[in-house]
Design an enzyme around this catalytic site. Structure first.
Site, short mmCIF file in Angstrom:
data_model
loop_
_atom_site.label_atom_id
_atom_site.label_comp_id
_atom_site.label_asym_id
_atom_site.label_seq_id
_atom_site.Cartn_x
_atom_site.Cartn_y
_atom_site.Cartn_z
N ARG A 88 -35.64 -21.78 44.21
CA ARG A 88 -36.29 -20.03 44.12
C ARG A 88 -35.85 -19.34 42.47
O ARG A 88 -33.29 -19.45 42.19
CB ARG A 88 -35.13 -19.58 45.19
CG ARG A 88 -35.30 -19.53 46.83
CD ARG A 88 -34.50 -18.31 47.59
NE ARG A 88 -33.69 -18.35 47.21
CZ ARG A 88 -32.82 -16.48 47.97
NH1 ARG A 88 -33.58 -16.64 49.67
NH2 ARG A 88 -31.92 -16.19 48.32
N THR B 117 -36.52 -12.82 42.22
CA THR B 117 -37.58 -12.62 43.24
C THR B 117 -37.79 -13.14 44.68
O THR B 117 -38.13 -12.88 45.91
CB THR B 117 -39.10 -13.20 42.85
OG1 THR B 117 -39.03 -14.57 42.60
CG2 THR B 117 -39.52 -12.32 41.60
N ASP C 192 -24.60 -20.01 49.04
CA ASP C 192 -25.40 -21.17 47.54
C ASP C 192 -25.19 -22.63 48.54
O ASP C 192 -23.78 -23.09 47.86
CB ASP C 192 -24.96 -20.93 46.51
CG ASP C 192 -26.25 -21.26 45.66
OD1 ASP C 192 -26.50 -22.83 46.15
OD2 ASP C 192 -27.61 -21.03 44.95
N ASP D 206 -24.08 -25.41 45.39
CA ASP D 206 -23.80 -24.69 44.78
C ASP D 206 -22.50 -24.88 45.30
O ASP D 206 -21.47 -25.80 44.66
CB ASP D 206 -23.29 -22.89 44.47
CG ASP D 206 -24.46 -23.03 42.94
OD1 ASP D 206 -24.78 -23.60 42.65
OD2 ASP D 206 -24.48 -21.52 42.51
C1 PRP Z 1 -31.97 -22.91 48.76
C2 PRP Z 1 -32.27 -23.67 49.96
C3 PRP Z 1 -33.46 -23.89 49.93
C4 PRP Z 1 -33.95 -22.10 49.51
C5 PRP Z 1 -33.78 -21.46 51.26
O1 PRP Z 1 -32.20 -23.47 47.30
O2 PRP Z 1 -31.66 -25.05 49.93
O3 PRP Z 1 -34.33 -24.63 49.18
O4 PRP Z 1 -32.29 -21.66 48.73
O5 PRP Z 1 -34.60 -19.79 51.06
P1 PRP Z 1 -36.03 -19.70 51.31
O6 PRP Z 1 -35.71 -19.66 52.23
O7 PRP Z 1 -35.76 -18.47 50.26
O8 PRP Z 1 -36.64 -20.18 50.52
P2 PRP Z 1 -32.81 -23.15 46.15
O9 PRP Z 1 -33.53 -22.48 45.45
O10 PRP Z 1 -31.20 -22.62 45.67
O11 PRP Z 1 -32.08 -24.41 44.85
P3 PRP Z 1 -31.05 -25.75 45.46
O12 PRP Z 1 -30.77 -26.19 46.57
O13 PRP Z 1 -31.63 -26.07 43.79
O14 PRP Z 1 -29.79 -24.95 45.12
N1 URA Z 2 -29.84 -20.88 49.28
C1 URA Z 2 -28.68 -20.25 50.03
O1 URA Z 2 -28.51 -21.66 49.22
N2 URA Z 2 -28.27 -20.01 50.32
C2 URA Z 2 -28.72 -18.84 51.32
O2 URA Z 2 -28.63 -17.85 51.46
C3 URA Z 2 -30.12 -18.32 50.81
C4 URA Z 2 -30.69 -19.48 50.18
#
Ligand code: PRP
Ligand code: URA
Length: 206
Positions: free
Chosen positions: A102, A106, A197, A200
């Protein structure tokens, strides 16, 4: 709503630990694994089965065995924290990977990796702990469906109503299994109350 939320005291207990901001990564990973076991049992509750004859030490009897190949597709990175219980429960599972990230401002998910096995005839579990805006899940389910999956189940830890609505609009009839349906999203499109997150917290970054 096409959402099945876990209704089990253990799921609530594990969620409490995941939500707690004091939970360190090692414990967070352990809790995520345990909770995923419950989620995957729910997500596979209606897998097709067939009857076979087996001989016990006492006599022959009928037994119900799985009759549908399974696939699992974790969305990188956070979905990796849900993989281990799936391969333990279903050792013959075919595994593919989708990388989505993400944008910080945005919240639009950008695809950076996709490697899927042949999915024809398979039930595919798409694994991503957070269903926030639903943008990542909608993209991933689109890729998995295009690869031929017979049926797709979205498996999440926390879902926001916005994400559920977006995923259902993009893929009508999809089953979503989650441990919790939360209130909504904040101005940064994080789930409220959520757990922060997930990636993280899983990997000690951020
Ligand atoms: C997080 C999560 C989902 C997404 C959800 O991943 O694991 O994939 O955000 O958000 P959405 O429903 O608004 O699309 P992120 O993009 O932060 O990547 P990561 O898993 O590498 O931390
Ligand atoms: N991704 C995350 O890890 N947490 C949230 O709350 C939304 C997107």
């Amino acid at each position: 709503m096409p959402l099945q939320a876990l209704d089990h005291p253990l799921a609530g207990h594990l969620m409490a630990g995941l939500r707690d901001r004091e939970t360190p990564p090692e414990r967070f990973r352990a809790l995520a694994k345990r909770l995923t076991t419950l989620l995957v049992l729910q997500a596979t509750a209606s897998l097709p089965t067939r009857t076979e004859r087996v001989r016990t030490p006492i006599q022959e009897t009928e037994a119900r065995v799985l009759d549908s190949p399974l696939a699992a597709v974790p969305i990188l990175r956070a979905g990796l924290g849900m993989m281990e219980p799936v391969v333990e429960l279903f050792p013959d599972v075919a595994v593919g990977y989708i990388g989505l990230e993400r944008h910080e401002e945005t919240a639009i998910a950008r695809s950076y990796y996709s490697k899927l096995p042949p999915l024809e005839g398979r039930t595919a579990l798409v694994l991503d702990p957070m269903l926030a805006t639903g943008g990542s899940a909608a993209q991933a389910v689109g890729l998995v469906s295009a690869a031929g999956a017979a049926r797709v189940v979205m498996v999440c830890v926390v879902a926001a109503p916005e994400g559920v609505a977006r995923l259902e609009a993009a893929h009508p009839g999809i089953l979503i299994v989650a441990a919790a349906l939360d209130e909504g999203l904040n101005e940064r499109r994080y789930i409220v109350p959520g757990l922060g997150d997930f990636g993280d917290r899983l990997y000690g970054t951020g």
